[in-house]
Design a protein around this motif. Structure first.
Motif, PDB file in Angstrom:
ATOM      1  N   PRO A  41     -18.250 -35.881  86.876  1.00 56.09           N
ATOM      2  CA  PRO A  41     -17.591 -34.963  85.949  1.00 56.09           C
ATOM      3  C   PRO A  41     -18.545 -33.929  85.384  1.00 56.09           C
ATOM      4  O   PRO A  41     -19.687 -34.249  85.059  1.00 56.09           O
ATOM      5  CB  PRO A  41     -17.061 -35.894  84.839  1.00 56.09           C
ATOM      6  CG  PRO A  41     -17.964 -37.081  84.894  1.00 56.09           C
ATOM      7  CD  PRO A  41     -18.326 -37.254  86.348  1.00 56.09           C
ATOM      8  N   LEU A  42     -18.094 -32.693  85.277  1.00 57.67           N
ATOM      9  CA  LEU A  42     -18.942 -31.613  84.784  1.00 57.67           C
ATOM     10  C   LEU A  42     -18.889 -31.524  83.259  1.00 57.67           C
ATOM     11  O   LEU A  42     -18.286 -30.626  82.693  1.00 57.67           O
ATOM     12  CB  LEU A  42     -18.536 -30.284  85.424  1.00 57.67           C
ATOM     13  CG  LEU A  42     -18.618 -30.223  86.940  1.00 57.67           C
ATOM     14  CD1 LEU A  42     -18.243 -28.844  87.444  1.00 57.67           C
ATOM     15  CD2 LEU A  42     -20.016 -30.583  87.423  1.00 57.67           C
ATOM     16  N   SER A  43     -19.517 -32.469  82.600  1.00 54.60           N
ATOM     17  CA  SER A  43     -19.614 -32.441  81.140  1.00 54.60           C
ATOM     18  C   SER A  43     -20.397 -31.207  80.718  1.00 54.60           C
ATOM     19  O   SER A  43     -21.410 -30.860  81.317  1.00 54.60           O
ATOM     20  CB  SER A  43     -20.319 -33.698  80.634  1.00 54.60           C
ATOM     21  OG  SER A  43     -20.706 -33.535  79.288  1.00 54.60           O
ATOM     22  N   MET A  44     -19.922 -30.566  79.663  1.00 53.50           N
ATOM     23  CA  MET A  44     -20.580 -29.356  79.171  1.00 53.50           C
ATOM     24  C   MET A  44     -21.413 -29.627  77.920  1.00 53.50           C
ATOM     25  O   MET A  44     -21.927 -28.712  77.300  1.00 53.50           O
ATOM     26  CB  MET A  44     -19.527 -28.298  78.852  1.00 53.50           C
ATOM     27  CG  MET A  44     -18.721 -27.814  80.043  1.00 53.50           C
ATOM     28  SD  MET A  44     -19.700 -26.788  81.145  1.00 53.50           S
ATOM     29  CE  MET A  44     -19.864 -25.297  80.150  1.00 53.50           C
ATOM     30  N   GLN A  45     -21.553 -30.883  77.527  1.00 55.02           N
ATOM     31  CA  GLN A  45     -22.247 -31.194  76.284  1.00 55.02           C
ATOM     32  C   GLN A  45     -23.720 -30.759  76.262  1.00 55.02           C
ATOM     33  O   GLN A  45     -24.154 -30.153  75.277  1.00 55.02           O
ATOM     34  CB  GLN A  45     -22.117 -32.680  75.962  1.00 55.02           C
ATOM     35  CG  GLN A  45     -20.728 -33.049  75.470  1.00 55.02           C
ATOM     36  CD  GLN A  45     -20.669 -34.485  74.999  1.00 55.02           C
ATOM     37  OE1 GLN A  45     -20.866 -35.407  75.774  1.00 55.02           O
ATOM     38  NE2 GLN A  45     -20.412 -34.666  73.723  1.00 55.02           N
ATOM     39  N   PRO A  46     -24.510 -31.054  77.295  1.00 60.13           N
ATOM     40  CA  PRO A  46     -25.898 -30.575  77.262  1.00 60.13           C
ATOM     41  C   PRO A  46     -25.977 -29.054  77.138  1.00 60.13           C
ATOM     42  O   PRO A  46     -26.824 -28.525  76.411  1.00 60.13           O
ATOM     43  CB  PRO A  46     -26.459 -31.052  78.607  1.00 60.13           C
ATOM     44  CG  PRO A  46     -25.648 -32.260  78.934  1.00 60.13           C
ATOM     45  CD  PRO A  46     -24.252 -31.907  78.473  1.00 60.13           C
ATOM     46  N   VAL A 167     -28.354 -32.488  88.415  1.00 62.66           N
ATOM     47  CA  VAL A 167     -28.201 -31.298  89.260  1.00 62.66           C
ATOM     48  C   VAL A 167     -27.314 -30.263  88.581  1.00 62.66           C
ATOM     49  O   VAL A 167     -27.681 -29.093  88.451  1.00 62.66           O
ATOM     50  CB  VAL A 167     -27.632 -31.667  90.641  1.00 62.66           C
ATOM     51  CG1 VAL A 167     -27.347 -30.404  91.450  1.00 62.66           C
ATOM     52  CG2 VAL A 167     -28.603 -32.571  91.391  1.00 62.66           C
ATOM     53  N   LYS A 168     -26.138 -30.678  88.140  1.00 57.67           N
ATOM     54  CA  LYS A 168     -25.216 -29.720  87.507  1.00 57.67           C
ATOM     55  C   LYS A 168     -25.752 -29.257  86.157  1.00 57.67           C
ATOM     56  O   LYS A 168     -25.550 -28.104  85.766  1.00 57.67           O
ATOM     57  CB  LYS A 168     -23.806 -30.308  87.392  1.00 57.67           C
ATOM     58  CG  LYS A 168     -23.655 -31.589  86.599  1.00 57.67           C
ATOM     59  CD  LYS A 168     -23.373 -31.360  85.125  1.00 57.67           C
ATOM     60  CE  LYS A 168     -23.206 -32.690  84.409  1.00 57.67           C
ATOM     61  NZ  LYS A 168     -23.039 -32.502  82.948  1.00 57.67           N
ATOM     62  N   ASP A 169     -26.470 -30.128  85.431  1.00 57.02           N
ATOM     63  CA  ASP A 169     -27.001 -29.722  84.125  1.00 57.02           C
ATOM     64  C   ASP A 169     -28.129 -28.707  84.257  1.00 57.02           C
ATOM     65  O   ASP A 169     -28.294 -27.838  83.402  1.00 57.02           O
ATOM     66  CB  ASP A 169     -27.482 -30.951  83.342  1.00 57.02           C
ATOM     67  CG  ASP A 169     -26.324 -31.701  82.696  1.00 57.02           C
ATOM     68  OD1 ASP A 169     -25.325 -31.044  82.341  1.00 57.02           O
ATOM     69  OD2 ASP A 169     -26.417 -32.930  82.558  1.00 57.02           O
ATOM     70  N   VAL A 170     -28.918 -28.804  85.323  1.00 54.18           N
ATOM     71  CA  VAL A 170     -29.961 -27.805  85.567  1.00 54.18           C
ATOM     72  C   VAL A 170     -29.324 -26.443  85.836  1.00 54.18           C
ATOM     73  O   VAL A 170     -29.787 -25.408  85.333  1.00 54.18           O
ATOM     74  CB  VAL A 170     -30.861 -28.215  86.752  1.00 54.18           C
ATOM     75  CG1 VAL A 170     -31.730 -27.045  87.204  1.00 54.18           C
ATOM     76  CG2 VAL A 170     -31.751 -29.392  86.349  1.00 54.18           C
TER      77      VAL A 170
END
Length: 201
Positions: A41-46, A167-170
């Motif tokens: 899931p692509l969490s946007m919290q970070p 990966v997605k958070d970077v």
């Protein structure tokens, strides 16, 4: 952006806005289930936690993350999976919730340290922020599953699990680092923040 110790109307509004964005970011795939990559899931919290520090500064950024945590502890379903309550903090992902407060504060301090922060400042601060989130969150997860959740996991496995999310958070970190300077300068040019600067001069 620096400000005096009193909270003004816009301060409260910005804090509330980022607390709300954190709630949305925690559950974005509940509204848009297609926002997943390889089942992650692509969490946007970070993204929002780092952005809070970049744009609001250390004080308001950290306060917004603290308020978000308090809202969830108080019982509002703002944590991931629409969960709530103090017990969530003691689960394996509780460390990430705590890390957002630290991250927003440190990232904000890094931007505040520069009189005229440039793109490089925002990018470096963003990557320091994502490092802190993963360092605090993953180590907390390792301690939680091994010492009070009775679900033993090796330290290496804990990091392997988090690599799927890293990966997605970077990617989001890079996007945020590029977007933040323009938003930051727009806020700095506003009449409100000009007044805030004069109060602290």
């Amino acid at each position: 952006m620096k400000s005096n110790k009193k909270f003004h109307t816009l301060d409260i509004t910005l804090v509330a806005m980022f607390a709300a964005l954190m709630a949305i970011g925690a559950n974005i795939t509940s509204w848009a289930p297609f926002l997943q990559v390889a089942g992650v899931p692509l969490s946007m919290q970070p993204f929002f936690a780092i952005l809070a520090g970049l744009l609001l500064g250390s004080r308001l950024g950290a306060v917004s993350m603290f308020v978000y945590m308090l809202i969830g502890i108080a019982g509002a379903p703002v944590f991931a999976g629409f969960s709530a309550g103090a017990a969530v903090i003691f689960k394996s992902t509780g460390g990430f919730i705590l890390s957002y407060i630290v991250t927003a504060y440190v990232v904000g301090k890094m931007v505040e340290a520069k009189k005229e922060p440039q793109l490089s400042t925002f990018m470096i601060a963003s990557f320091v922020g994502i490092f802190l989130i993963y360092f605090i969150g993953t180590n907390y997860m390792y301690l939680a599953v091994n010492y009070w959740l009775s679900a033993p996991m090796s330290y290496g496995t804990a990091w392997k699990v988090m690599l799927w999310f890293a990966v997605k958070d970077v990617v989001f970190t890079i996007v945020g680092g590029f977007l933040a300077p323009r938003i930051y300068r727009s806020l700095q040019r506003s009449a409100y923040f000009a007044q805030q600067k004069n109060r602290t001069a």
